[in-house]
Scaffold this motif. Structure first.
Motif, short mmCIF file in Angstrom:
data_model
loop_
_atom_site.label_atom_id
_atom_site.label_comp_id
_atom_site.label_asym_id
_atom_site.label_seq_id
_atom_site.Cartn_x
_atom_site.Cartn_y
_atom_site.Cartn_z
N VAL A 114 -10.97 -10.91 3.99
CA VAL A 114 -9.89 -11.83 4.33
C VAL A 114 -10.09 -12.40 5.74
CG1 VAL A 114 -8.28 -10.08 5.19
CG2 VAL A 114 -7.38 -12.21 4.24
N HIS A 115 -10.65 -11.60 6.62
CA HIS A 115 -10.93 -12.06 7.99
C HIS A 115 -12.17 -12.97 8.01
CE1 HIS A 115 -7.95 -9.13 9.03
NE2 HIS A 115 -8.72 -8.12 8.65
N ARG A 116 -13.21 -12.55 7.31
CA ARG A 116 -14.44 -13.34 7.28
C ARG A 116 -14.23 -14.71 6.63
NH1 ARG A 116 -16.83 -8.23 6.16
NH2 ARG A 116 -17.01 -8.73 3.95
N ALA A 117 -13.30 -14.78 5.69
CA ALA A 117 -13.01 -16.04 5.00
C ALA A 117 -12.16 -16.97 5.87
CB ALA A 117 -12.31 -15.77 3.67
N GLY A 118 -11.68 -16.46 7.00
CA GLY A 118 -10.87 -17.29 7.88
C GLY A 118 -9.43 -17.43 7.43
N ILE A 119 -8.98 -16.53 6.60
CA ILE A 119 -7.62 -16.59 6.07
C ILE A 119 -6.63 -15.85 6.97
CG2 ILE A 119 -6.15 -16.01 4.08
CD1 ILE A 119 -8.25 -18.27 3.62
N SER A 120 -7.06 -14.78 7.58
CA SER A 120 -6.14 -13.97 8.39
C SER A 120 -5.86 -14.63 9.74
CB SER A 120 -6.71 -12.57 8.61
OG SER A 120 -7.68 -12.58 9.64
N VAL A 121 -4.87 -14.09 10.43
CA VAL A 121 -4.48 -14.62 11.74
C VAL A 121 -5.29 -14.00 12.87
CG1 VAL A 121 -2.15 -15.10 10.91
CG2 VAL A 121 -2.60 -12.96 12.16
N ARG A 122 -6.19 -13.10 12.56
CA ARG A 122 -6.98 -12.41 13.59
C ARG A 122 -7.63 -13.43 14.54
NH1 ARG A 122 -11.58 -8.38 11.78
NH2 ARG A 122 -9.83 -6.96 11.51
N GLY A 123 -7.37 -13.22 15.84
CA GLY A 123 -7.98 -14.05 16.86
C GLY A 123 -7.37 -15.44 17.00
N ARG A 124 -6.27 -15.71 16.30
CA ARG A 124 -5.71 -17.06 16.30
C ARG A 124 -4.24 -17.13 16.69
NH1 ARG A 124 -7.62 -20.14 10.98
NH2 ARG A 124 -6.81 -18.40 9.79
N VAL A 125 -3.66 -16.00 17.10
CA VAL A 125 -2.23 -15.99 17.37
C VAL A 125 -1.91 -15.36 18.72
CG1 VAL A 125 -1.63 -15.93 14.92
CG2 VAL A 125 -1.91 -13.78 16.15
N VAL A 126 -0.67 -15.53 19.14
CA VAL A 126 -0.17 -14.95 20.37
C VAL A 126 1.17 -14.28 20.06
CG1 VAL A 126 0.96 -17.09 21.11
CG2 VAL A 126 0.30 -15.39 22.81
N SER A 127 1.44 -13.16 20.68
CA SER A 127 2.68 -12.43 20.44
C SER A 127 3.88 -13.20 20.95
CB SER A 127 2.63 -11.06 21.15
OG SER A 127 3.91 -10.43 21.08
N GLU A 128 4.99 -13.04 20.26
CA GLU A 128 6.24 -13.66 20.69
C GLU A 128 6.66 -13.19 22.08
OE1 GLU A 128 9.17 -12.43 17.79
OE2 GLU A 128 9.06 -10.35 18.42
N LEU A 129 6.11 -12.08 22.52
CA LEU A 129 6.42 -11.57 23.86
C LEU A 129 5.90 -12.50 24.95
CD1 LEU A 129 5.60 -7.80 23.30
CD2 LEU A 129 7.87 -8.87 23.37
N HIS A 130 4.96 -13.37 24.59
CA HIS A 130 4.32 -14.25 25.57
C HIS A 130 4.65 -15.73 25.40
CE1 HIS A 130 2.13 -10.70 26.70
NE2 HIS A 130 1.69 -10.57 25.46
N VAL A 131 5.60 -16.03 24.51
CA VAL A 131 5.95 -17.42 24.25
C VAL A 131 7.47 -17.57 24.27
CG1 VAL A 131 5.79 -19.33 22.59
CG2 VAL A 131 3.91 -17.69 22.78
N HIS A 132 7.97 -18.53 25.02
CA HIS A 132 9.41 -18.78 25.06
C HIS A 132 9.82 -19.42 23.73
CE1 HIS A 132 13.31 -20.38 26.16
NE2 HIS A 132 13.29 -19.51 27.16
#
Length: 149
Positions: A114-132
């Motif tokens: 799922v990660h190799r296919a580019g479907i997962s969010v791995r490496g593409r997101v930021v935690s809500e703790l860091h975004v208003h």
């Protein structure tokens, strides 16, 4: 021979239901809904409990009590979730009678596909703790559905 994941969702036991999850973690992203059209937009902002490397909840067992709007999916409420689950989601596919994608861990035998296919969010997101929360609109993403048919 029919595999268990090809059966109707309501016939799955609890372990099978959980195993159907492909581990993409897109359901753990904050989503915005257009009030006029009802269209759902994904942001790159993840729940604070998401481990963005493993794409798993850090406290899965207690997630619904820790996060007020965390939805525990099940056969009884899957129809309500179809509008916001990603197009690649195994629950959404099976609810519509469609087959799983070849990269799904149940078919590939490897949770990393799922990660190799580019479907997962791995490496593409930021935690809500860091975004208003007021800047979520700036965080909208349009996924390229790599690895789909």
């Amino acid at each position: 021979m029919t595999e268990w994941w090809e059966q109707p969702l309501e016939s799955l036991n609890a372990a099978q239901w959980e195993a159907l999850c492909d581990g993409c973690a897109r359901c753990c992203l904050h989503k915005l809904e257009d009030a006029d059209s009802g269209e759902v937009f994904y942001t790159r902002v993840s729940c604070r409990f998401l481990d963005t490397e493993t794409c798993r909840c850090r406290d899965y067992r207690h997630r619904s009590s820790l996060v007020a709007d965390c939805i525990t999916l099940g056969p009884a409420n899957i129809a309500d979730a179809l509008s916001w689950l990603p197009a690649t989601c195994a629950y959404r596919l099976r609810a519509r009678g469609e087959p799983l994608h070849p990269w799904h861990p149940l078919l590939s035998g490897d949770a990393a596909t799922v990660h190799r296919a580019g479907i997962s969010v791995r490496g593409r997101v930021v935690s809500e703790l860091h975004v208003h929360p007021d800047s979520y609109e700036e965080q909208i993403v349009h996924w390229v559905e790599e690895g789909t048919r």
